[in-house]
Design a protein around this motif. Structure first.
Motif, mmCIF file in Angstrom:
data_model
loop_
_atom_site.group_PDB
_atom_site.id
_atom_site.type_symbol
_atom_site.label_atom_id
_atom_site.label_comp_id
_atom_site.label_asym_id
_atom_site.label_seq_id
_atom_site.Cartn_x
_atom_site.Cartn_y
_atom_site.Cartn_z
ATOM 1 N N VAL A 163 -54.237 -3.057 -63.676
ATOM 2 C CA VAL A 163 -55.622 -2.423 -63.308
ATOM 3 C C VAL A 163 -55.375 -1.088 -62.889
ATOM 4 C CG1 VAL A 163 -57.368 -2.820 -61.782
ATOM 5 C CG2 VAL A 163 -56.559 -4.871 -62.946
ATOM 6 N N PHE A 164 -54.370 -0.881 -61.924
ATOM 7 C CA PHE A 164 -54.350 0.608 -61.165
ATOM 8 C C PHE A 164 -53.994 1.466 -62.313
ATOM 9 C CE2 PHE A 164 -53.822 -1.695 -57.266
ATOM 10 C CZ PHE A 164 -55.095 -1.562 -56.607
ATOM 11 N N TYR A 165 -52.984 1.099 -63.248
ATOM 12 C CA TYR A 165 -52.742 2.181 -64.329
ATOM 13 C C TYR A 165 -53.800 2.412 -65.422
ATOM 14 C CZ TYR A 165 -47.620 2.567 -63.151
ATOM 15 O OH TYR A 165 -46.489 2.622 -62.414
ATOM 16 N N TRP A 166 -54.604 1.366 -65.515
ATOM 17 C CA TRP A 166 -55.759 1.465 -66.219
ATOM 18 C C TRP A 166 -56.789 2.449 -65.954
ATOM 19 C CZ3 TRP A 166 -60.989 0.064 -65.951
ATOM 20 C CH2 TRP A 166 -61.797 0.330 -66.897
ATOM 21 N N LEU A 167 -57.138 2.230 -64.561
ATOM 22 C CA LEU A 167 -57.965 3.139 -63.765
ATOM 23 C C LEU A 167 -57.594 4.398 -63.785
ATOM 24 C CD1 LEU A 167 -58.685 0.995 -60.587
ATOM 25 C CD2 LEU A 167 -60.414 1.679 -62.525
ATOM 26 N N LYS A 168 -56.301 4.825 -63.375
ATOM 27 C CA LYS A 168 -55.751 6.030 -63.355
ATOM 28 C C LYS A 168 -55.684 6.853 -64.682
ATOM 29 C CE LYS A 168 -52.488 6.693 -59.631
ATOM 30 N NZ LYS A 168 -53.218 8.197 -59.224
ATOM 31 N N SER A 169 -55.653 5.854 -65.837
ATOM 32 C CA SER A 169 -55.444 6.482 -67.282
ATOM 33 C C SER A 169 -56.852 6.703 -67.662
ATOM 34 C CB SER A 169 -54.852 5.570 -68.379
ATOM 35 O OG SER A 169 -55.762 4.678 -68.616
ATOM 36 N N ASN A 170 -57.797 6.500 -66.847
ATOM 37 C CA ASN A 170 -59.166 6.733 -67.151
ATOM 38 C C ASN A 170 -59.816 7.788 -66.128
ATOM 39 O OD1 ASN A 170 -60.389 5.256 -69.553
ATOM 40 N ND2 ASN A 170 -59.295 3.833 -68.412
ATOM 41 N N GLY A 171 -59.197 8.530 -65.235
ATOM 42 C CA GLY A 171 -59.353 9.799 -64.498
ATOM 43 C C GLY A 171 -59.720 9.172 -63.190
ATOM 44 N N VAL A 172 -59.708 7.707 -62.660
ATOM 45 C CA VAL A 172 -60.156 7.312 -61.457
ATOM 46 C C VAL A 172 -59.147 7.616 -60.572
ATOM 47 C CG1 VAL A 172 -60.734 5.362 -60.340
ATOM 48 C CG2 VAL A 172 -61.372 5.450 -62.561
ATOM 49 N N ASN A 173 -59.764 8.189 -59.212
ATOM 50 C CA ASN A 173 -58.873 8.448 -58.379
ATOM 51 C C ASN A 173 -58.675 7.342 -57.323
ATOM 52 O OD1 ASN A 173 -57.732 8.886 -55.524
ATOM 53 N ND2 ASN A 173 -58.750 10.759 -55.548
ATOM 54 N N THR A 174 -57.369 6.393 -57.488
ATOM 55 C CA THR A 174 -57.416 5.238 -56.674
ATOM 56 C C THR A 174 -57.627 5.228 -55.317
ATOM 57 O OG1 THR A 174 -55.195 5.068 -57.151
ATOM 58 C CG2 THR A 174 -56.569 4.027 -58.966
ATOM 59 N N GLU A 175 -57.355 6.367 -54.787
ATOM 60 C CA GLU A 175 -57.871 6.422 -53.397
ATOM 61 C C GLU A 175 -59.087 6.093 -52.760
ATOM 62 O OE1 GLU A 175 -55.933 9.696 -50.929
ATOM 63 O OE2 GLU A 175 -54.986 10.188 -52.855
ATOM 64 N N GLN A 176 -59.928 6.614 -53.732
ATOM 65 C CA GLN A 176 -61.324 6.744 -53.252
ATOM 66 C C GLN A 176 -62.012 5.576 -53.907
ATOM 67 O OE1 GLN A 176 -62.544 10.486 -54.846
ATOM 68 N NE2 GLN A 176 -61.649 11.544 -52.889
ATOM 69 N N ILE A 177 -61.380 4.476 -54.547
ATOM 70 C CA ILE A 177 -62.340 3.517 -55.191
ATOM 71 C C ILE A 177 -62.132 2.087 -54.457
ATOM 72 C CG2 ILE A 177 -60.689 2.640 -56.780
ATOM 73 C CD1 ILE A 177 -62.907 2.303 -58.972
ATOM 74 N N ILE A 178 -63.589 1.602 -54.071
ATOM 75 C CA ILE A 178 -63.698 0.178 -53.226
ATOM 76 C C ILE A 178 -63.558 -0.978 -54.492
ATOM 77 C CG2 ILE A 178 -64.873 -1.293 -51.768
ATOM 78 C CD1 ILE A 178 -66.277 1.514 -50.662
ATOM 79 N N ILE A 179 -62.340 -1.558 -54.226
ATOM 80 C CA ILE A 179 -61.954 -2.835 -55.156
ATOM 81 C C ILE A 179 -62.236 -4.076 -54.309
ATOM 82 C CG2 ILE A 179 -60.351 -3.848 -56.486
ATOM 83 C CD1 ILE A 179 -59.126 -1.185 -57.033
ATOM 84 N N GLN A 180 -63.037 -4.948 -54.918
ATOM 85 C CA GLN A 180 -63.051 -6.303 -54.363
ATOM 86 C C GLN A 180 -62.323 -7.237 -55.207
ATOM 87 O OE1 GLN A 180 -66.802 -7.998 -53.107
ATOM 88 N NE2 GLN A 180 -66.545 -9.960 -53.866
ATOM 89 N N TRP A 181 -61.339 -7.811 -54.852
ATOM 90 C CA TRP A 181 -60.357 -8.683 -55.633
ATOM 91 C C TRP A 181 -61.037 -10.235 -55.602
ATOM 92 C CZ3 TRP A 181 -56.761 -6.270 -58.577
ATOM 93 C CH2 TRP A 181 -56.362 -5.257 -58.008
ATOM 94 N N GLY A 182 -61.588 -10.777 -56.549
ATOM 95 C CA GLY A 182 -62.096 -12.136 -56.474
ATOM 96 C C GLY A 182 -63.624 -12.252 -55.928
ATOM 97 N N ASP A 183 -64.357 -13.285 -56.013
ATOM 98 C CA ASP A 183 -65.569 -13.842 -55.506
ATOM 99 C C ASP A 183 -65.487 -14.402 -54.239
ATOM 100 O OD1 ASP A 183 -64.517 -15.943 -56.551
ATOM 101 O OD2 ASP A 183 -66.318 -16.359 -57.807
ATOM 102 N N ARG A 184 -64.254 -14.671 -53.545
ATOM 103 C CA ARG A 184 -64.447 -15.435 -52.265
ATOM 104 C C ARG A 184 -63.426 -14.416 -51.233
ATOM 105 N NH1 ARG A 184 -63.502 -20.934 -55.282
ATOM 106 N NH2 ARG A 184 -65.599 -21.239 -56.076
ATOM 107 N N GLU A 185 -63.856 -14.724 -50.144
ATOM 108 C CA GLU A 185 -63.195 -14.189 -49.027
ATOM 109 C C GLU A 185 -61.668 -14.339 -48.955
ATOM 110 O OE1 GLU A 185 -62.663 -11.499 -46.120
ATOM 111 O OE2 GLU A 185 -64.362 -11.676 -47.188
#
Length: 196
Positions: A163-185
């Motif tokens: 996922v992180f490589y895909w984001l970076k390859s699309n120009g996303v700064n992964t330092e600045q993106i808020i990610i929610q993993w899954g739908d449960r706490e």
């Protein structure tokens, strides 16, 4: 004479059946061992080398946690500060990939677990500042003492790396993106623990 022949045929069939079961188990064991050493990794690994742990490279920043977003003071309701730079930056990063969503990938981890990754389409994200990443088919509630714990952790890290490589390859700064993993706490908590 015919009873002896019948007993001989039945004994031969039983022997044949037992031999087939043993042979089948030997072949299955061989194939499982072969698959666990020759599964294609979601990212390049030198051939013949099976990593013992997935290490996310230092330059692959793991995203912001929603817990790090500033909140309003009690007189303003204590919710997330939607005008904070963290929220605004995450919105800007997600905007870069909105036309590339949904993102789907299925693979077999290096230790043999099937993994499905899904980032839903932009229109159905929970909100515009949180990227929802679902990594399916793993046991997030698994005990650390379980023999399968490391398998699940490694499979998750392989999915996260993808996922992180895909984001970076699309120009996303992964330092600045808020990610929610899954739908449960508990999934988010375990994912953040594994990413540390």
């Amino acid at each position: 004479m015919s009873n002896k022949l019948l007993y001989l045929i039945i004994a031969s069939l039983i022997l044949l059946l037992v031999s087939l079961v043993v042979f089948s188990n030997l072949i299955r064991g061989y194939l499982e061992n072969k698959n666990s050493t020759s599964v294609v990794s979601p990212s390049p690994v030198p051939s013949g080398i099976i990593p013992t742990a997935v290490i996310l490279p230092d330059d692959l920043v793991k995203g912001l946690s929603i817990h790090n977003v500033p909140t309003l003071n009690p007189t303003e309701g204590m919710g997330l500060d939607l005008n904070s730079p963290e929220i605004k930056n995450s919105i800007a990063q997600i905007e870069k990939i909105k036309d590339k969503l949904p993102y789907k990938k299925s693979f077999t981890s290096t230790r043999g677990l099937e993994v499905d990754v899904l980032i839903p389409s932009y229109d159905i994200l929970i909100n515009k500042w949180t990227l929802n990443v679902e990594v399916f088919l793993l046991d997030y509630a698994i005990s650390e003492s379980s023999p399968e714990y490391e398998k699940n952790k490694q499979a998750f890290l392989e999915a996260a790396r993808d996922v992180f490589y895909w984001l970076k390859s699309n120009g996303v700064n992964t330092e600045q993106i808020i990610i929610q993993w899954g739908d449960r706490e508990f999934i988010q908590t375990r994912a953040e623990e594994w990413l540390r």
